[in-house]
Design a protein around this motif. Structure first.
Motif, short mmCIF file in Angstrom:
data_model
loop_
_atom_site.label_atom_id
_atom_site.label_comp_id
_atom_site.label_asym_id
_atom_site.label_seq_id
_atom_site.Cartn_x
_atom_site.Cartn_y
_atom_site.Cartn_z
N SER A 78 -2.86 4.49 -26.07
CA SER A 78 -1.58 4.50 -25.33
C SER A 78 -1.55 5.52 -24.20
N VAL A 79 -2.68 5.68 -23.52
CA VAL A 79 -2.73 6.51 -22.31
C VAL A 79 -2.40 5.60 -21.13
N ILE A 80 -1.28 5.86 -20.47
CA ILE A 80 -0.74 4.92 -19.49
C ILE A 80 -0.65 5.57 -18.10
N VAL A 81 -1.01 4.78 -17.08
CA VAL A 81 -0.78 5.18 -15.69
C VAL A 81 0.40 4.37 -15.17
N GLU A 82 1.40 5.06 -14.65
CA GLU A 82 2.60 4.38 -14.17
C GLU A 82 2.26 3.49 -12.96
N PRO A 83 2.87 2.30 -12.89
CA PRO A 83 2.60 1.40 -11.76
C PRO A 83 2.82 2.03 -10.40
N VAL A 84 3.82 2.93 -10.30
CA VAL A 84 4.10 3.55 -9.01
C VAL A 84 2.92 4.39 -8.54
N MET A 85 2.15 4.99 -9.48
CA MET A 85 0.97 5.76 -9.11
C MET A 85 -0.09 4.86 -8.50
N VAL A 86 -0.24 3.66 -9.08
CA VAL A 86 -1.20 2.70 -8.54
C VAL A 86 -0.80 2.29 -7.13
N GLU A 87 0.49 1.99 -6.96
CA GLU A 87 0.95 1.56 -5.64
C GLU A 87 0.81 2.67 -4.61
N ASN A 88 1.09 3.90 -5.01
CA ASN A 88 0.94 5.02 -4.07
C ASN A 88 -0.51 5.20 -3.66
N GLN A 89 -1.44 5.04 -4.61
CA GLN A 89 -2.85 5.16 -4.29
C GLN A 89 -3.29 4.03 -3.37
N LEU A 90 -2.79 2.83 -3.62
CA LEU A 90 -3.09 1.71 -2.74
C LEU A 90 -2.58 1.98 -1.32
N ASP A 91 -1.35 2.47 -1.24
CA ASP A 91 -0.78 2.77 0.08
C ASP A 91 -1.61 3.81 0.82
N ALA A 92 -2.05 4.83 0.09
CA ALA A 92 -2.85 5.89 0.71
C ALA A 92 -4.17 5.33 1.23
N ARG A 93 -4.79 4.46 0.45
CA ARG A 93 -6.08 3.90 0.87
C ARG A 93 -5.91 2.92 2.02
N MET A 94 -4.82 2.16 2.01
CA MET A 94 -4.59 1.26 3.13
C MET A 94 -4.30 2.06 4.40
N ALA A 95 -3.61 3.18 4.26
CA ALA A 95 -3.39 4.05 5.43
C ALA A 95 -4.71 4.57 5.97
N GLU A 96 -5.64 4.88 5.04
CA GLU A 96 -6.97 5.33 5.46
C GLU A 96 -7.70 4.22 6.21
N MET A 97 -7.56 2.97 5.74
CA MET A 97 -8.20 1.85 6.43
C MET A 97 -7.60 1.65 7.81
N ASN A 106 -6.28 -5.16 13.20
CA ASN A 106 -7.74 -5.10 13.18
C ASN A 106 -8.29 -5.31 11.76
N ILE A 107 -7.58 -4.80 10.76
CA ILE A 107 -8.01 -4.99 9.37
C ILE A 107 -7.92 -6.46 9.00
N VAL A 108 -6.81 -7.09 9.36
CA VAL A 108 -6.62 -8.51 9.06
C VAL A 108 -7.73 -9.34 9.70
N GLU A 109 -8.07 -9.04 10.94
CA GLU A 109 -9.11 -9.78 11.64
C GLU A 109 -10.49 -9.50 11.04
N GLN A 110 -10.75 -8.26 10.62
CA GLN A 110 -12.04 -7.89 10.07
C GLN A 110 -12.33 -8.65 8.77
N PHE A 111 -11.31 -8.75 7.89
CA PHE A 111 -11.53 -9.38 6.59
C PHE A 111 -10.94 -10.77 6.47
N ASN A 112 -10.27 -11.24 7.54
CA ASN A 112 -9.69 -12.57 7.56
C ASN A 112 -8.73 -12.78 6.39
N LYS A 113 -7.98 -11.73 6.06
CA LYS A 113 -7.01 -11.77 4.98
C LYS A 113 -5.82 -10.89 5.36
N SER A 114 -4.66 -11.21 4.81
CA SER A 114 -3.50 -10.36 5.04
C SER A 114 -3.67 -9.05 4.28
N LEU A 115 -2.90 -8.03 4.68
CA LEU A 115 -2.97 -6.74 3.99
C LEU A 115 -2.57 -6.88 2.53
#
Length: 439
Positions: A78-97, A106-115
């Motif tokens: 029962s060691v749990i990571v809160e969903p908001v932590m996952v979303e914050n990490q995703l946001d940080a990494r997308m900001a890095e991209m 440019n990201i959308v065009e590079q990977f041919n996918k939406s963010l």
């Protein structure tokens, strides 16, 4: 091999290398109820090469198997990571991209996918790695090293095997952010007021939050921020939320994060439960003229020694993280003011600093903050350290971190000895040559 792959769990994730495609994919291992794909192994190999790690496919597979084992046991314990932590990490990494590729288009065009499609692909992977890290912290909670243990650790390494510390630098920055015009601010306030009217007319707050809010961490939950203690949120948000009555809507509130429409749900002593809809300006469209002119003038005073760089930062910088540390940047992995002068550094920073002389200050350069704001900055090269063999006088903090990491690895290895007896592990015959979990 186990000790080495434990270190690989600390490699950054959700970088652009993780989007590398593969022609054929298959399940190559199962750890309890978790699967490892061939693509995951190949992506980890690419990522580890970018981080300067010498991995083969067996080491990459074992690193992933270790992660899955930690996640499987975290579920049991029962060691749990809160969903908001996952979303914050995703946001940080997308900001890095965004920083790497220049803008979202440019990201959308590079990977041919939406963010959102890109984020959806790696959300589970990020969740698993955060859970594995949380499980590691749980296993090693409370471990410390004494100065005696630090000395014992470094003295146990043969002198001809001591690593060389590369060139390092201490760099300061002075940031001025682009400002919203009155018209841009008015547009955001008007939009939020229109949303408020729709809620007052009977539409559901949570549905409008999911549609309009730009807080990726809470919009999935209808803007719900959960319970917060006094002092946890930014002052403007907290002051407004705690004045509201349950279910009351606020007027539009401006904070460092943007513009909020807040609804208080519950109040309990010094804690409150609120939700919000956040709108942020399009930072990439803001005018940099004022910030550039201001820094140009300020740089002249610094160069003429009319004001010290550190004093200028304290008075004029708009970066909260560095304003009260003389502008000093820190290594994101260690927190040290000494940063390795190599390609592990942010590319724009590396190519600028690499050509600077100690004591020099750049002209204003484009800047993007971790939370996506844009502006201009001055960079100041405070110190530069030549490559040298690691030693306890110059590198005590680094050695202490290595010694603590080694102590943690020993503790985790003990834990693995028991954990692998409780979890089902199956490896594809093509990978039978990999003898996992050897000490």
């Amino acid at each position: 091999m186990l000790k080495k792959v434990l270190l690989l769990l600390l490699l950054p994730f959700l970088g652009h290398s993780q989007m590398v495609g593969v022609n054929l994919d298959k399940i190559i291992a199962k750890v309890d109820n978790y699967y490892i794909l061939r693509s995951e192994v190949e992506q980890l190999l690419v990522r580890s090469q970018q981080q300067g790690q010498a991995l083969d496919k067996c080491q990459a597979l074992e690193s992933l198997a270790v992660q899955k084992l930690l996640v499987a046991k975290a579920e049991i314990d029962s060691v749990i990571v809160e969903p908001v932590m996952v979303e914050n990490q995703l946001d940080a990494r997308m900001a890095e991209m965004v920083r790497i590729y220049g803008n979202e288009q440019n990201i959308v065009e590079q990977f041919n996918k939406s963010l959102e499609a890109l984020k959806s692909e790696v959300r589970k992977q990020v969740s698993e790695q955060l859970t594995a890290q949380q499980m590691q912290e749980t296993i090693t909670e409370g471990l410390t090293v004494t100065p005696y243990e630090v000395k014992k650790f470094i003295n146990a390494i043969p002198k001809d095997s001591l690593p060389t510390i590369p060139s390092e630098v201490e760099v300061g920055q002075l940031v001025r952010l682009a400002k919203l015009t009155v018209a841009q601010k008015g547009d955001l306030i008007l939009k939020l007021n229109d949303i408020k009217k729709r809620i007052q007319a009977g539409e559901k707050f949570e549905e409008l939050a999911e549609e309009f809010s730009e807080d990726q961490g809470s919009k999935t939950y209808g803007g719900d921020l959960g319970w917060a203690k006094r002092g946890q949120m930014v002052p403007q948000f907290e002051a407004t939320a705690m004045k509201l009555k349950p279910n009351e809507l606020s007027d539009v509130v401006e904070s460092d994060f943007g513009f909020h429409l807040i609804q208080l749900l519950e109040l309990r002593g010094q804690e409150y439960h609120a939700r919000h809809i956040l709108l942020r300006p399009e930072y990439s469209r803001l005018d940099m003229t004022d910030a550039t002119n201001f820094l140009d003038s300020l740089r002249n005073f610094i160069v003429m020694d009319s004001i010290k760089f550190e004093n200028a930062v304290a008075q004029f910088s708009e970066d909260d993280a560095t304003q009260y540390t003389g502008g000093s940047l820190t290594d994101p992995n260690t927190g040290s003011y000494k940063m390795a002068l190599d390609l592990s550094m942010e590319p724009n920073l590396y190519f600028t600093v690499d050509t600077m002389k100690v004591g020099s200050v750049t002209k204003p350069l484009p800047y993007r903050s971790p939370d996506g704001k844009t502006g201009m900055r001055l960079l100041y090269l405070k110190k530069k350290y030549s490559p040298h063999t690691i030693n306890i006088n110059d590198d005590y903090e680094k050695i202490r971190e290595f010694a603590l990491m080694n102590k943690r690895n020993v503790e985790i290895e003990k834990w693995f000895g028991d954990a692998i007896k409780e979890v089902y592990i199956k490896i594809d015959p093509d990978y039978n040559v990999c003898r996992l979990f050897e000490q």
